[in-house]
Design a protein around this motif. Structure first.
Motif, PDB file in Angstrom:
ATOM      1  N   LEU A 126      -0.648   5.300  -0.103  1.00 31.39           N
ATOM      2  CA  LEU A 126       0.681   4.884   0.355  1.00 31.39           C
ATOM      3  C   LEU A 126       1.159   3.582  -0.279  1.00 31.39           C
ATOM      4  O   LEU A 126       2.250   3.121   0.017  1.00 31.39           O
ATOM      5  N   ASP A 127       0.338   2.986  -1.135  1.00 32.06           N
ATOM      6  CA  ASP A 127       0.658   1.708  -1.778  1.00 32.06           C
ATOM      7  C   ASP A 127       0.994   0.645  -0.731  1.00 32.06           C
ATOM      8  O   ASP A 127       2.046   0.008  -0.764  1.00 32.06           O
ATOM      9  N   VAL A 128       0.074   0.487   0.209  1.00 29.76           N
ATOM     10  CA  VAL A 128       0.238  -0.446   1.321  1.00 29.76           C
ATOM     11  C   VAL A 128       0.024  -1.878   0.820  1.00 29.76           C
ATOM     12  O   VAL A 128      -0.829  -2.129  -0.030  1.00 29.76           O
ATOM     13  N   ASP A 129       0.798  -2.809   1.359  1.00 28.53           N
ATOM     14  CA  ASP A 129       0.689  -4.211   0.970  1.00 28.53           C
ATOM     15  C   ASP A 129      -0.239  -5.011   1.875  1.00 28.53           C
ATOM     16  O   ASP A 129      -0.751  -6.057   1.475  1.00 28.53           O
ATOM     17  N   LEU A 130      -0.444  -4.541   3.110  1.00 23.95           N
ATOM     18  CA  LEU A 130      -1.247  -5.276   4.071  1.00 23.95           C
ATOM     19  C   LEU A 130      -1.798  -4.309   5.119  1.00 23.95           C
ATOM     20  O   LEU A 130      -1.080  -3.408   5.570  1.00 23.95           O
ATOM     21  N   ILE A 131      -3.043  -4.512   5.505  1.00 25.72           N
ATOM     22  CA  ILE A 131      -3.640  -3.778   6.621  1.00 25.72           C
ATOM     23  C   ILE A 131      -3.834  -4.784   7.752  1.00 25.72           C
ATOM     24  O   ILE A 131      -4.410  -5.847   7.540  1.00 25.72           O
ATOM     25  N   VAL A 132      -3.323  -4.450   8.931  1.00 18.45           N
ATOM     26  CA  VAL A 132      -3.487  -5.316  10.104  1.00 18.45           C
ATOM     27  C   VAL A 132      -4.407  -4.581  11.073  1.00 18.45           C
ATOM     28  O   VAL A 132      -4.091  -3.491  11.529  1.00 18.45           O
ATOM     29  N   VAL A 133      -5.538  -5.205  11.355  1.00 20.99           N
ATOM     30  CA  VAL A 133      -6.556  -4.576  12.198  1.00 20.99           C
ATOM     31  C   VAL A 133      -7.037  -5.581  13.238  1.00 20.99           C
ATOM     32  O   VAL A 133      -6.998  -6.792  13.010  1.00 20.99           O
ATOM     33  N   ALA A 134      -7.461  -5.081  14.361  1.00 23.13           N
ATOM     34  CA  ALA A 134      -7.993  -5.953  15.414  1.00 23.13           C
ATOM     35  C   ALA A 134      -9.373  -6.452  15.021  1.00 23.13           C
ATOM     36  O   ALA A 134     -10.205  -5.687  14.536  1.00 23.13           O
ATOM     37  N   ALA A 135      -9.602  -7.738  15.230  1.00 23.11           N
ATOM     38  CA  ALA A 135     -10.929  -8.308  15.023  1.00 23.11           C
ATOM     39  C   ALA A 135     -11.739  -8.060  16.278  1.00 23.11           C
ATOM     40  O   ALA A 135     -11.218  -8.144  17.386  1.00 23.11           O
ATOM     41  N   CYS A 147      -5.964  -3.843  -0.689  1.00 25.35           N
ATOM     42  CA  CYS A 147      -4.934  -4.830  -0.389  1.00 25.35           C
ATOM     43  C   CYS A 147      -5.492  -5.835   0.621  1.00 25.35           C
ATOM     44  O   CYS A 147      -6.575  -5.620   1.176  1.00 25.35           O
ATOM     45  N   PRO A 148      -4.766  -6.911   0.888  1.00 25.26           N
ATOM     46  CA  PRO A 148      -5.237  -7.870   1.898  1.00 25.26           C
ATOM     47  C   PRO A 148      -5.366  -7.234   3.280  1.00 25.26           C
ATOM     48  O   PRO A 148      -4.644  -6.304   3.626  1.00 25.26           O
ATOM     49  N   VAL A 149      -6.313  -7.772   4.054  1.00 24.20           N
ATOM     50  CA  VAL A 149      -6.561  -7.309   5.413  1.00 24.20           C
ATOM     51  C   VAL A 149      -6.393  -8.503   6.347  1.00 24.20           C
ATOM     52  O   VAL A 149      -6.991  -9.553   6.127  1.00 24.20           O
ATOM     53  N   LEU A 150      -5.562  -8.327   7.358  1.00 22.86           N
ATOM     54  CA  LEU A 150      -5.394  -9.348   8.378  1.00 22.86           C
ATOM     55  C   LEU A 150      -6.150  -8.889   9.619  1.00 22.86           C
ATOM     56  O   LEU A 150      -5.789  -7.886  10.228  1.00 22.86           O
ATOM     57  N   MET A 185       4.070 -13.375  -1.205  1.00 20.14           N
ATOM     58  CA  MET A 185       3.453 -12.066  -1.188  1.00 20.14           C
ATOM     59  C   MET A 185       4.448 -11.056  -0.622  1.00 20.14           C
ATOM     60  O   MET A 185       4.990 -11.243   0.459  1.00 20.14           O
ATOM     61  N   LYS A 186       4.702  -9.998  -1.375  1.00 21.69           N
ATOM     62  CA  LYS A 186       5.588  -8.956  -0.859  1.00 21.69           C
ATOM     63  C   LYS A 186       4.846  -8.150   0.196  1.00 21.69           C
ATOM     64  O   LYS A 186       3.663  -7.853   0.061  1.00 21.69           O
ATOM     65  N   THR A 187       5.544  -7.834   1.237  1.00 20.07           N
ATOM     66  CA  THR A 187       4.943  -7.066   2.324  1.00 20.07           C
ATOM     67  C   THR A 187       5.946  -6.006   2.744  1.00 20.07           C
ATOM     68  O   THR A 187       6.658  -6.167   3.733  1.00 20.07           O
ATOM     69  N   GLU A 188       6.013  -4.934   1.964  1.00 17.17           N
ATOM     70  CA  GLU A 188       6.967  -3.866   2.248  1.00 17.17           C
ATOM     71  C   GLU A 188       6.391  -2.801   3.175  1.00 17.17           C
ATOM     72  O   GLU A 188       7.120  -2.129   3.882  1.00 17.17           O
ATOM     73  N   LYS A 189       5.063  -2.640   3.120  1.00 13.07           N
ATOM     74  CA  LYS A 189       4.434  -1.603   3.926  1.00 13.07           C
ATOM     75  C   LYS A 189       3.161  -2.144   4.551  1.00 13.07           C
ATOM     76  O   LYS A 189       2.303  -2.670   3.864  1.00 13.07           O
ATOM     77  N   ILE A 190       3.061  -1.995   5.886  1.00 16.90           N
ATOM     78  CA  ILE A 190       1.918  -2.483   6.642  1.00 16.90           C
ATOM     79  C   ILE A 190       1.223  -1.295   7.299  1.00 16.90           C
ATOM     80  O   ILE A 190       1.870  -0.503   7.976  1.00 16.90           O
ATOM     81  N   LEU A 191      -0.074  -1.199   7.104  1.00 13.13           N
ATOM     82  CA  LEU A 191      -0.877  -0.134   7.715  1.00 13.13           C
ATOM     83  C   LEU A 191      -1.609  -0.714   8.914  1.00 13.13           C
ATOM     84  O   LEU A 191      -2.242  -1.764   8.819  1.00 13.13           O
ATOM     85  N   VAL A 192      -1.502  -0.025  10.052  1.00 11.12           N
ATOM     86  CA  VAL A 192      -2.144  -0.489  11.279  1.00 11.12           C
ATOM     87  C   VAL A 192      -3.027   0.617  11.840  1.00 11.12           C
ATOM     88  O   VAL A 192      -2.526   1.585  12.418  1.00 11.12           O
ATOM     89  N   PRO A 193      -4.346   0.509  11.663  1.00 17.20           N
ATOM     90  CA  PRO A 193      -5.244   1.483  12.279  1.00 17.20           C
ATOM     91  C   PRO A 193      -5.266   1.280  13.790  1.00 17.20           C
ATOM     92  O   PRO A 193      -5.216   0.142  14.264  1.00 17.20           O
ATOM     93  N   THR A 194      -5.321   2.366  14.531  1.00 12.78           N
ATOM     94  CA  THR A 194      -5.383   2.245  15.982  1.00 12.78           C
ATOM     95  C   THR A 194      -6.425   3.187  16.552  1.00 12.78           C
ATOM     96  O   THR A 194      -6.582   4.313  16.084  1.00 12.78           O
ATOM     97  N   ASP A 195      -7.125   2.690  17.557  1.00  9.29           N
ATOM     98  CA  ASP A 195      -8.020   3.538  18.343  1.00  9.29           C
ATOM     99  C   ASP A 195      -7.505   3.603  19.779  1.00  9.29           C
ATOM    100  O   ASP A 195      -8.210   4.033  20.677  1.00  9.29           O
ATOM    101  N   PHE A 196      -6.273   3.133  19.966  1.00  8.80           N
ATOM    102  CA  PHE A 196      -5.564   3.136  21.254  1.00  8.80           C
ATOM    103  C   PHE A 196      -6.133   2.126  22.247  1.00  8.80           C
ATOM    104  O   PHE A 196      -5.748   2.124  23.401  1.00  8.80           O
TER     105      PHE A 196
END
Length: 157
Positions: free
Chosen positions: A102-111, A135-138, A1-12
């Motif tokens: 943004l054509d993101v490859d992966l979203i990384v979010v806190a569970a 896209c996939p969500v981790l 799986m290509k992972t060129e761009k990762i989006l990370v939402p944050t609430d601090f």
């Protein structure tokens, strides 16, 4: 799986810092770009009766941009290919739309851990993103509770 761009939402929160730490690890492995995003949600209907909602949102946006700039500076010190954006909207919708744009490859979010009845019935951001994201969500579990969250926060701070 290509992972060129990762989006990370944050609430601090410490949980979102743990997700950012995991995203940085993944980005190093795949030489990816990280986009940190904070979404400012609409004010409740009644908020306009207490004060000018436009001023309130402007103040909130200014505060969040400042917080995000500080977080981005710390993240860039750990991994240089990191940018950030502030958006307005419904959280999962704004993140999903930004991921498409943004054509993101992966979203990384806190569970989110479920500690009580109301936590169990409330749908988490990760669950909503799983249904709506293009896209996939981790969903990063923060095992070890508060101590693990504090360790992740200490590394990023």
């Amino acid at each position: 799986m290509k992972t060129e761009k990762i989006l990370v939402p944050t609430d601090f929160s410490r949980r979102s810092l743990a997700a950012l730490e995991r995203a940085i690890d993944l980005a190093r492995e795949h030489y990816s770009e990280i986009v940190l995003v904070h979404v400012i949600e609409p004010l409740p209907y009644a908020a306009g009766s207490w004060s000018d909602s436009t001023q309130l949102l402007a103040h909130c946006a200014e505060d969040r941009r400042s917080q995000l700039a500080r977080l981005t500076k710390r993240a860039v010190a750990l991994y240089p290919k990191c940018t950030s954006e502030v958006h307005f909207g419904i959280l999962h919708e704004a993140i999903s739309e930004l991921a498409r744009k943004l054509d993101v490859d992966l979203i990384v979010v806190a569970a989110r851990s479920h500690h009580g009845f109301f936590e169990r019935i409330r749908v988490s951001l990760a669950e909503r993103l799983l249904r709506h994201a293009p896209c996939p969500v981790l969903a990063v579990p923060v095992g070890g509770g508060v101590e693990k969250e504090n360790q992740a926060a200490a590394r990023i701070n």
